[in-house]
Design a protein around this motif. Structure first.
Motif, mmCIF file in Angstrom:
data_model
loop_
_atom_site.group_PDB
_atom_site.id
_atom_site.type_symbol
_atom_site.label_atom_id
_atom_site.label_comp_id
_atom_site.label_asym_id
_atom_site.label_seq_id
_atom_site.Cartn_x
_atom_site.Cartn_y
_atom_site.Cartn_z
ATOM 1 N N LYS A 169 -11.799 26.482 -23.226
ATOM 2 C CA LYS A 169 -12.802 25.683 -23.938
ATOM 3 C C LYS A 169 -13.411 24.590 -23.058
ATOM 4 C CE LYS A 169 -10.241 26.098 -28.327
ATOM 5 N NZ LYS A 169 -9.531 25.317 -29.366
ATOM 6 N N LEU A 170 -12.773 24.291 -21.945
ATOM 7 C CA LEU A 170 -13.195 23.156 -21.127
ATOM 8 C C LEU A 170 -14.524 23.390 -20.437
ATOM 9 C CD1 LEU A 170 -9.783 22.223 -19.452
ATOM 10 C CD2 LEU A 170 -10.893 21.104 -21.402
ATOM 11 N N THR A 171 -15.383 22.363 -20.463
ATOM 12 C CA THR A 171 -16.693 22.429 -19.825
ATOM 13 C C THR A 171 -16.851 21.251 -18.861
ATOM 14 O OG1 THR A 171 -17.801 21.042 -21.467
ATOM 15 C CG2 THR A 171 -17.664 23.430 -21.938
ATOM 16 N N ALA A 172 -17.866 21.334 -18.022
ATOM 17 C CA ALA A 172 -18.160 20.239 -17.089
ATOM 18 C C ALA A 172 -18.481 18.957 -17.853
ATOM 19 C CB ALA A 172 -19.312 20.622 -16.176
ATOM 20 N N ALA B 21 -26.520 20.720 -11.558
ATOM 21 C CA ALA B 21 -27.034 21.034 -12.896
ATOM 22 C C ALA B 21 -28.556 21.004 -12.905
ATOM 23 C CB ALA B 21 -26.468 20.050 -13.918
ATOM 24 N N ASP B 22 -29.142 20.041 -12.206
ATOM 25 C CA ASP B 22 -30.605 19.943 -12.121
ATOM 26 C C ASP B 22 -31.209 21.199 -11.509
ATOM 27 O OD1 ASP B 22 -30.728 17.473 -13.279
ATOM 28 O OD2 ASP B 22 -30.916 16.354 -11.404
ATOM 29 N N ARG B 23 -30.474 21.803 -10.573
ATOM 30 C CA ARG B 23 -30.970 23.004 -9.887
ATOM 31 C C ARG B 23 -30.540 24.298 -10.582
ATOM 32 N NH1 ARG B 23 -29.082 20.139 -5.004
ATOM 33 N NH2 ARG B 23 -27.399 21.663 -4.842
ATOM 34 N N GLY B 24 -29.830 24.170 -11.693
ATOM 35 C CA GLY B 24 -29.407 25.344 -12.436
ATOM 36 C C GLY B 24 -28.225 26.072 -11.832
ATOM 37 N N GLU B 25 -27.493 25.411 -10.930
ATOM 38 C CA GLU B 25 -26.350 26.064 -10.281
ATOM 39 C C GLU B 25 -25.090 25.970 -11.129
ATOM 40 O OE1 GLU B 25 -25.900 25.418 -5.990
ATOM 41 O OE2 GLU B 25 -27.793 24.314 -6.069
ATOM 42 N N ILE B 26 -25.050 25.025 -12.055
ATOM 43 C CA ILE B 26 -23.938 24.910 -12.984
ATOM 44 C C ILE B 26 -24.500 24.531 -14.341
ATOM 45 C CG2 ILE B 26 -23.480 22.460 -12.478
ATOM 46 C CD1 ILE B 26 -20.489 23.071 -12.863
ATOM 47 N N ASP B 27 -23.914 25.091 -15.382
ATOM 48 C CA ASP B 27 -24.291 24.769 -16.761
ATOM 49 C C ASP B 27 -23.230 23.818 -17.296
ATOM 50 O OD1 ASP B 27 -24.681 24.704 -19.539
ATOM 51 O OD2 ASP B 27 -25.383 26.777 -19.613
ATOM 52 N N LEU B 28 -23.613 22.617 -17.670
ATOM 53 C CA LEU B 28 -22.648 21.605 -18.103
ATOM 54 C C LEU B 28 -21.913 21.992 -19.379
ATOM 55 C CD1 LEU B 28 -24.685 18.326 -17.427
ATOM 56 C CD2 LEU B 28 -23.080 19.495 -15.916
ATOM 57 N N ASP B 29 -22.482 22.904 -20.159
ATOM 58 C CA ASP B 29 -21.856 23.325 -21.414
ATOM 59 C C ASP B 29 -21.178 24.687 -21.313
ATOM 60 O OD1 ASP B 29 -22.620 21.092 -23.171
ATOM 61 O OD2 ASP B 29 -24.666 21.782 -22.809
ATOM 62 N N LYS B 30 -21.206 25.275 -20.147
ATOM 63 C CA LYS B 30 -20.581 26.587 -19.944
ATOM 64 C C LYS B 30 -19.089 26.408 -19.642
ATOM 65 C CE LYS B 30 -21.265 30.778 -17.145
ATOM 66 N NZ LYS B 30 -22.130 31.377 -16.093
ATOM 67 N N PRO B 31 -18.202 27.185 -20.289
ATOM 68 C CA PRO B 31 -16.767 27.056 -20.011
ATOM 69 C C PRO B 31 -16.465 27.228 -18.524
ATOM 70 C CG PRO B 31 -17.115 28.373 -21.969
ATOM 71 C CD PRO B 31 -18.475 28.176 -21.355
ATOM 72 N N LEU B 32 -15.656 26.327 -17.988
ATOM 73 C CA LEU B 32 -15.386 26.337 -16.561
ATOM 74 C C LEU B 32 -14.564 27.534 -16.109
ATOM 75 C CD1 LEU B 32 -14.689 22.528 -15.993
ATOM 76 C CD2 LEU B 32 -16.696 23.841 -15.268
ATOM 77 N N HIS B 33 -13.844 28.175 -17.033
ATOM 78 C CA HIS B 33 -13.051 29.342 -16.636
ATOM 79 C C HIS B 33 -13.946 30.500 -16.184
ATOM 80 C CE1 HIS B 33 -13.590 32.347 -19.914
ATOM 81 N NE2 HIS B 33 -13.898 31.275 -20.635
ATOM 82 N N LEU B 34 -15.233 30.426 -16.503
ATOM 83 C CA LEU B 34 -16.169 31.447 -16.046
ATOM 84 C C LEU B 34 -16.558 31.226 -14.580
ATOM 85 C CD1 LEU B 34 -18.455 31.634 -19.210
ATOM 86 C CD2 LEU B 34 -16.602 33.187 -18.551
ATOM 87 N N TYR B 35 -16.199 30.051 -14.045
ATOM 88 C CA TYR B 35 -16.470 29.744 -12.635
ATOM 89 C C TYR B 35 -15.216 29.827 -11.767
ATOM 90 C CZ TYR B 35 -20.830 27.638 -14.410
ATOM 91 O OH TYR B 35 -22.045 27.402 -15.018
ATOM 92 N N THR B 36 -14.064 29.484 -12.358
ATOM 93 C CA THR B 36 -12.839 29.426 -11.567
ATOM 94 C C THR B 36 -11.637 29.791 -12.434
ATOM 95 O OG1 THR B 36 -11.573 28.031 -10.031
ATOM 96 C CG2 THR B 36 -12.376 26.973 -12.036
ATOM 97 N N ASP B 37 -10.467 29.887 -11.807
ATOM 98 C CA ASP B 37 -9.271 30.326 -12.533
ATOM 99 C C ASP B 37 -8.658 29.197 -13.367
ATOM 100 O OD1 ASP B 37 -6.668 29.086 -11.172
ATOM 101 O OD2 ASP B 37 -8.103 29.527 -9.569
#
Length: 239
Positions: free
Chosen positions: A106-109, A78-94
């Motif tokens: 709706k789930l986020t990191a 998150a510090d490096r901007g590789e993941i957004d803690l408030d971004k829905p995780l389904h946008l990263y994985t199935d």
């Protein structure tokens, strides 16, 4: 608090009393005194009468302490901007395993890291053959309350692995284990653990074996020792 001069004497005396009073098989103690790292291992003679089967630095199942190391990894990303803690995780994985796709979206990191996913601890025993394809159901409304969930951490693990394009143990070696010199730690079973890992005992004192898990899971499969984990805590405390 012991001084650096008498650390080992303190450990062998004070820790031995705890072990005897509560029938604990083995305790490792690690810390830093006057800037110098110390560690000690004290065994219960009732469990290890000869100590010949006990390695000098035994490897333990770290259980849910696994989650803390993983949370640290996520925050580094998150510090490096590789993941957004408030971004829905389904946008990263199935979200294939979720029965309720609408709530899964709706789930986020942040929800995972604060245990507010609404998910159960596990959908099935996570070391079983059926767990990887088991259906995940919600037991609370998303982000409505605290509810401890290993399943949520496993979902976030899949997202991190998708972001990095590699497995979690390799990610952990690059982000934590390697930089901090945690050479004995791993989310996966290493060949040396066949001799270095100690058996687990239940509350009745029954030997339950080494608990060799079939896959790396950030919720519970970390193997480590006190001196290694102390290096992680030291780094965490010092930012």
């Amino acid at each position: 608090v012991p001084t650096s001069k008498d650390f080992n004497e303190w450990a062998s005396d004070s820790v031995a009393k705890i072990i005897s009073a509560h029938d604990i098989p083995l305790i490792q103690v690690a810390g830093k005194i006057d800037g110098k790292a110390f560690s000690s291992q004290v065994a219960n003679a009732e469990f290890y009468p000869t100590k010949t089967e006990l390695p000098d630095t035994a490897i333990f199942q770290a259980a849910s302490l696994s989650k803390v190391v993983f949370a640290y990894i996520v925050m580094r990303l998150a510090d490096r901007g590789e993941i957004d803690l408030d971004k829905p995780l389904h946008l990263y994985t199935d979200i294939d395993r979720f029965a309720d796709k609408a709530n899964a979206r709706k789930l986020t990191a942040k929800m995972v890291l604060t245990h507010r996913t609404g998910l159960p601890n596990w959908s099935a025993s996570p070391s079983s053959t059926k767990w990887p394809t088991s259906t995940i159901d919600f037991i609370h409304a998303v982000d409505s309350c605290f509810g401890y969930s290993g399943e949520g951490f496993a979902f976030l693990q899949r997202a991190v692995e998708a972001i990095k394009g590699k497995g979690i143990d390799k990610i952990a070696r690059e982000e934590v284990f390697g930089p901090l010199g945690m050479s004995r730690s791993s989310y996966e079973w290493k060949g040396c653990y066949d001799t270095l890992a100690v058996d687990g005992f239940n509350a009745k004192g029954e030997n339950k074996g080494k608990g060799k898990h079939p896959r790396a899971n950030v919720g519970y499969t970390l193997r480590s020792c006190a001196s290694d984990y102390a290096k992680f805590l030291d780094a965490l405390l010092n930012g």
